[in-house]
Design a protein around this motif. Structure first.
Motif, PDB file in Angstrom:
ATOM      1  N   SER A  23       0.832  -1.204   0.000  1.00  0.00           N
ATOM      2  CA  SER A  23       0.000   0.000   0.000  1.00  0.00           C
ATOM      3  C   SER A  23       0.867   1.255   0.000  1.00  0.00           C
ATOM      4  CB  SER A  23      -0.924   0.005   1.214  1.00  0.00           C
ATOM      5  OG  SER A  23      -0.173  -0.002   2.394  1.00  0.00           O
ATOM      6  N   SER A  24       0.260   2.355  -0.422  1.00  0.00           N
ATOM      7  CA  SER A  24       0.983   3.622  -0.464  1.00  0.00           C
ATOM      8  C   SER A  24       0.153   4.687   0.246  1.00  0.00           C
ATOM      9  CB  SER A  24       1.255   4.027  -1.912  1.00  0.00           C
ATOM     10  OG  SER A  24       0.036   4.207  -2.588  1.00  0.00           O
ATOM     11  N   PHE A  25       0.665   5.909   0.289  1.00  0.00           N
ATOM     12  CA  PHE A  25      -0.015   6.993   0.990  1.00  0.00           C
ATOM     13  C   PHE A  25      -1.338   7.339   0.335  1.00  0.00           C
ATOM     14  CE2 PHE A  25       4.320   7.665   2.418  1.00  0.00           C
ATOM     15  CZ  PHE A  25       4.095   7.820   3.771  1.00  0.00           C
ATOM     16  N   ASP A  26      -2.218   7.898   1.117  1.00  0.00           N
ATOM     17  CA  ASP A  26      -3.543   8.238   0.611  1.00  0.00           C
ATOM     18  C   ASP A  26      -3.666   9.689   0.168  1.00  0.00           C
ATOM     19  OD1 ASP A  26      -3.367   9.246   3.143  1.00  0.00           O
ATOM     20  OD2 ASP A  26      -5.342   8.593   3.781  1.00  0.00           O
ATOM     21  N   GLY A  27      -2.591  10.396   0.045  1.00  0.00           N
ATOM     22  CA  GLY A  27      -2.664  11.761  -0.461  1.00  0.00           C
ATOM     23  C   GLY A  27      -1.656  12.690   0.177  1.00  0.00           C
ATOM     24  N   VAL A  28      -1.415  13.783  -0.483  1.00  0.00           N
ATOM     25  CA  VAL A  28      -0.483  14.783   0.013  1.00  0.00           C
ATOM     26  C   VAL A  28      -1.137  15.548   1.158  1.00  0.00           C
ATOM     27  CG1 VAL A  28       0.839  16.833  -0.594  1.00  0.00           C
ATOM     28  CG2 VAL A  28       0.574  14.973  -2.249  1.00  0.00           C
ATOM     29  N   GLY A  29      -0.422  15.724   2.236  1.00  0.00           N
ATOM     30  CA  GLY A  29      -0.944  16.474   3.379  1.00  0.00           C
ATOM     31  C   GLY A  29      -2.000  15.723   4.169  1.00  0.00           C
ATOM     32  N   SER A  30      -2.068  14.407   4.019  1.00  0.00           N
ATOM     33  CA  SER A  30      -3.086  13.619   4.712  1.00  0.00           C
ATOM     34  C   SER A  30      -2.737  13.460   6.185  1.00  0.00           C
ATOM     35  CB  SER A  30      -3.227  12.246   4.061  1.00  0.00           C
ATOM     36  OG  SER A  30      -2.051  11.498   4.270  1.00  0.00           O
ATOM     37  N   ASP A  31      -3.706  13.010   6.961  1.00  0.00           N
ATOM     38  CA  ASP A  31      -3.462  12.766   8.382  1.00  0.00           C
ATOM     39  C   ASP A  31      -2.428  11.672   8.582  1.00  0.00           C
ATOM     40  OD1 ASP A  31      -5.281  14.689   9.120  1.00  0.00           O
ATOM     41  OD2 ASP A  31      -6.942  13.278   9.320  1.00  0.00           O
ATOM     42  N   SER A  32      -2.424  10.705   7.691  1.00  0.00           N
ATOM     43  CA  SER A  32      -1.457   9.610   7.813  1.00  0.00           C
ATOM     44  C   SER A  32      -0.027  10.121   7.711  1.00  0.00           C
ATOM     45  CB  SER A  32      -1.705   8.561   6.736  1.00  0.00           C
ATOM     46  OG  SER A  32      -2.996   8.035   6.857  1.00  0.00           O
ATOM     47  N   LYS A  33       0.205  11.028   6.782  1.00  0.00           N
ATOM     48  CA  LYS A  33       1.553  11.590   6.663  1.00  0.00           C
ATOM     49  C   LYS A  33       1.925  12.387   7.915  1.00  0.00           C
ATOM     50  CE  LYS A  33       2.896  11.717   1.984  1.00  0.00           C
ATOM     51  NZ  LYS A  33       4.033  12.183   1.289  1.00  0.00           N
ATOM     52  N   LYS A  34       0.954  13.047   8.518  1.00  0.00           N
ATOM     53  CA  LYS A  34       1.225  13.796   9.747  1.00  0.00           C
ATOM     54  C   LYS A  34       1.562  12.852  10.891  1.00  0.00           C
ATOM     55  CE  LYS A  34      -1.791  17.458   8.196  1.00  0.00           C
ATOM     56  NZ  LYS A  34      -3.129  18.002   8.231  1.00  0.00           N
ATOM     57  N   HIS A  35       0.873  11.709  10.951  1.00  0.00           N
ATOM     58  CA  HIS A  35       1.194  10.702  11.966  1.00  0.00           C
ATOM     59  C   HIS A  35       2.607  10.179  11.767  1.00  0.00           C
ATOM     60  CE1 HIS A  35      -3.256  10.262  12.288  1.00  0.00           C
ATOM     61  NE2 HIS A  35      -2.939  10.107  13.554  1.00  0.00           N
ATOM     62  N   ILE A  36       2.944   9.887  10.524  1.00  0.00           N
ATOM     63  CA  ILE A  36       4.250   9.318  10.229  1.00  0.00           C
ATOM     64  C   ILE A  36       5.364  10.320  10.536  1.00  0.00           C
ATOM     65  CG2 ILE A  36       5.710   8.496   8.337  1.00  0.00           C
ATOM     66  CD1 ILE A  36       3.158   7.139   7.241  1.00  0.00           C
ATOM     67  N   TYR A  37       5.114  11.590  10.241  1.00  0.00           N
ATOM     68  CA  TYR A  37       6.125  12.603  10.557  1.00  0.00           C
ATOM     69  C   TYR A  37       6.320  12.712  12.073  1.00  0.00           C
ATOM     70  CZ  TYR A  37       8.596  16.930  11.203  1.00  0.00           C
ATOM     71  OH  TYR A  37       9.508  17.861  11.613  1.00  0.00           O
ATOM     72  N   ALA A  38       5.214  12.735  12.821  1.00  0.00           N
ATOM     73  CA  ALA A  38       5.317  12.833  14.281  1.00  0.00           C
ATOM     74  C   ALA A  38       6.047  11.616  14.850  1.00  0.00           C
ATOM     75  CB  ALA A  38       3.934  12.959  14.899  1.00  0.00           C
ATOM     76  N   ALA A  39       5.773  10.436  14.298  1.00  0.00           N
ATOM     77  CA  ALA A  39       6.429   9.216  14.777  1.00  0.00           C
ATOM     78  C   ALA A  39       7.906   9.180  14.383  1.00  0.00           C
ATOM     79  CB  ALA A  39       5.712   7.993  14.231  1.00  0.00           C
ATOM     80  N   SER A  40       8.238   9.764  13.237  1.00  0.00           N
ATOM     81  CA  SER A  40       9.637   9.758  12.808  1.00  0.00           C
ATOM     82  C   SER A  40      10.509  10.631  13.712  1.00  0.00           C
ATOM     83  CB  SER A  40       9.757  10.221  11.360  1.00  0.00           C
ATOM     84  OG  SER A  40       9.466  11.596  11.249  1.00  0.00           O
ATOM     85  N   GLN A  41       9.883  11.530  14.452  1.00  0.00           N
ATOM     86  CA  GLN A  41      10.600  12.396  15.395  1.00  0.00           C
ATOM     87  C   GLN A  41      10.606  11.811  16.812  1.00  0.00           C
ATOM     88  OE1 GLN A  41      12.227  15.089  14.293  1.00  0.00           O
ATOM     89  NE2 GLN A  41      11.522  14.474  12.264  1.00  0.00           N
ATOM     90  N   PHE A  42      10.391  10.511  16.913  1.00  0.00           N
ATOM     91  CA  PHE A  42      10.276   9.826  18.200  1.00  0.00           C
ATOM     92  C   PHE A  42      11.441  10.134  19.142  1.00  0.00           C
ATOM     93  CE2 PHE A  42      11.319   5.935  20.663  1.00  0.00           C
ATOM     94  CZ  PHE A  42      10.247   5.972  21.527  1.00  0.00           C
ATOM     95  N   LYS A  43      12.649  10.161  18.635  1.00  0.00           N
ATOM     96  CA  LYS A  43      13.822  10.396  19.483  1.00  0.00           C
ATOM     97  C   LYS A  43      13.861  11.815  20.038  1.00  0.00           C
ATOM     98  CE  LYS A  43      16.509   6.879  17.255  1.00  0.00           C
ATOM     99  NZ  LYS A  43      17.574   6.512  16.374  1.00  0.00           N
ATOM    100  N   ASN A  44      13.112  12.730  19.429  1.00  0.00           N
ATOM    101  CA  ASN A  44      13.098  14.122  19.880  1.00  0.00           C
ATOM    102  C   ASN A  44      11.929  14.437  20.808  1.00  0.00           C
ATOM    103  OD1 ASN A  44      15.301  14.530  18.187  1.00  0.00           O
ATOM    104  ND2 ASN A  44      13.986  15.030  16.461  1.00  0.00           N
ATOM    105  N   TRP A  45      11.101  13.447  21.116  1.00  0.00           N
ATOM    106  CA  TRP A  45       9.934  13.691  21.962  1.00  0.00           C
ATOM    107  C   TRP A  45      10.317  14.068  23.392  1.00  0.00           C
ATOM    108  CZ3 TRP A  45       6.065   9.116  20.890  1.00  0.00           C
ATOM    109  CH2 TRP A  45       5.572   9.237  19.587  1.00  0.00           C
ATOM    110  N   GLY A  46      11.425  13.595  23.856  1.00  0.00           N
ATOM    111  CA  GLY A  46      11.804  13.842  25.248  1.00  0.00           C
ATOM    112  C   GLY A  46      11.386  12.671  26.121  1.00  0.00           C
ATOM    113  N   LEU A  47      11.198  12.932  27.407  1.00  0.00           N
ATOM    114  CA  LEU A  47      10.900  11.861  28.356  1.00  0.00           C
ATOM    115  C   LEU A  47       9.449  11.380  28.297  1.00  0.00           C
ATOM    116  CD1 LEU A  47      12.847  13.207  31.459  1.00  0.00           C
ATOM    117  CD2 LEU A  47      13.516  11.361  29.909  1.00  0.00           C
ATOM    118  N   TRP A  48       8.538  12.226  27.863  1.00  0.00           N
ATOM    119  CA  TRP A  48       7.120  11.885  27.899  1.00  0.00           C
ATOM    120  C   TRP A  48       6.561  11.740  26.485  1.00  0.00           C
ATOM    121  CZ3 TRP A  48       5.565  10.542  32.512  1.00  0.00           C
ATOM    122  CH2 TRP A  48       6.228  11.059  33.627  1.00  0.00           C
TER     123      TRP A  48
END
Length: 126
Positions: A23-48
């Motif tokens: 499967s591939s992305f469902d569109g540019v600027g979709s919520d899924s891409k926003k989830h993936i971007y937030a998850a890709s920054q996992f190491k920068n989240w801090g302690l919580w």
């Protein structure tokens, strides 16, 4: 009947997971891409885990559990930082677990046969 319902839910989960592997992305600027971007920054989240809100945008702010499960499945499947497959697996897992919970709930108020029919209608709905 409960074990059969869980088994059928597991079969549906595995089958859908197999067919979603390309499967591939469902569109540019979709919520899924926003989830993936937030998850890709996992190491920068801090302690919580709430540190994800610094990187999430739009509706991704409200879907914390989905982002956390995406991080877990991404590590489990060892895919690259922007793969769409783990987020599809998270959605698939939520659908299958919801079907089992729906069966348990309706079984408290209705007959077991009717609860199973409601489960089937839910689990095979598009």
């Amino acid at each position: 009947m409960f074990l059969f319902t869980c088994s059928l839910s597991l079969i549906v989960f595995i089958t859908v997971a197999y067919y979603l592997k390309d499967s591939s992305f469902d569109g540019v600027g979709s919520d899924s891409k926003k989830h993936i971007y937030a998850a890709s920054q996992f190491k920068n989240w801090g302690l919580w885990p709430s540190g994800m809100h610094k990187y999430a945008h739009g509706k991704a702010w409200m879907k914390d559990v989905g982002v956390i499960f995406y991080v877990l499945f991404k590590k489990l499947f060892r895919k690259d930082e922007t793969s769409f497959y783990p987020i599809m697996i998270v959605s698939n897992l939520a659908h299958c677990l919801s079907g089992v919970l729906l069966f348990i709930l309706t079984n408290k108020f209705l007959s077991e046969e009717l609860s199973f029919i409601i489960f089937l209608l839910y689990i095979f709905s598009p």
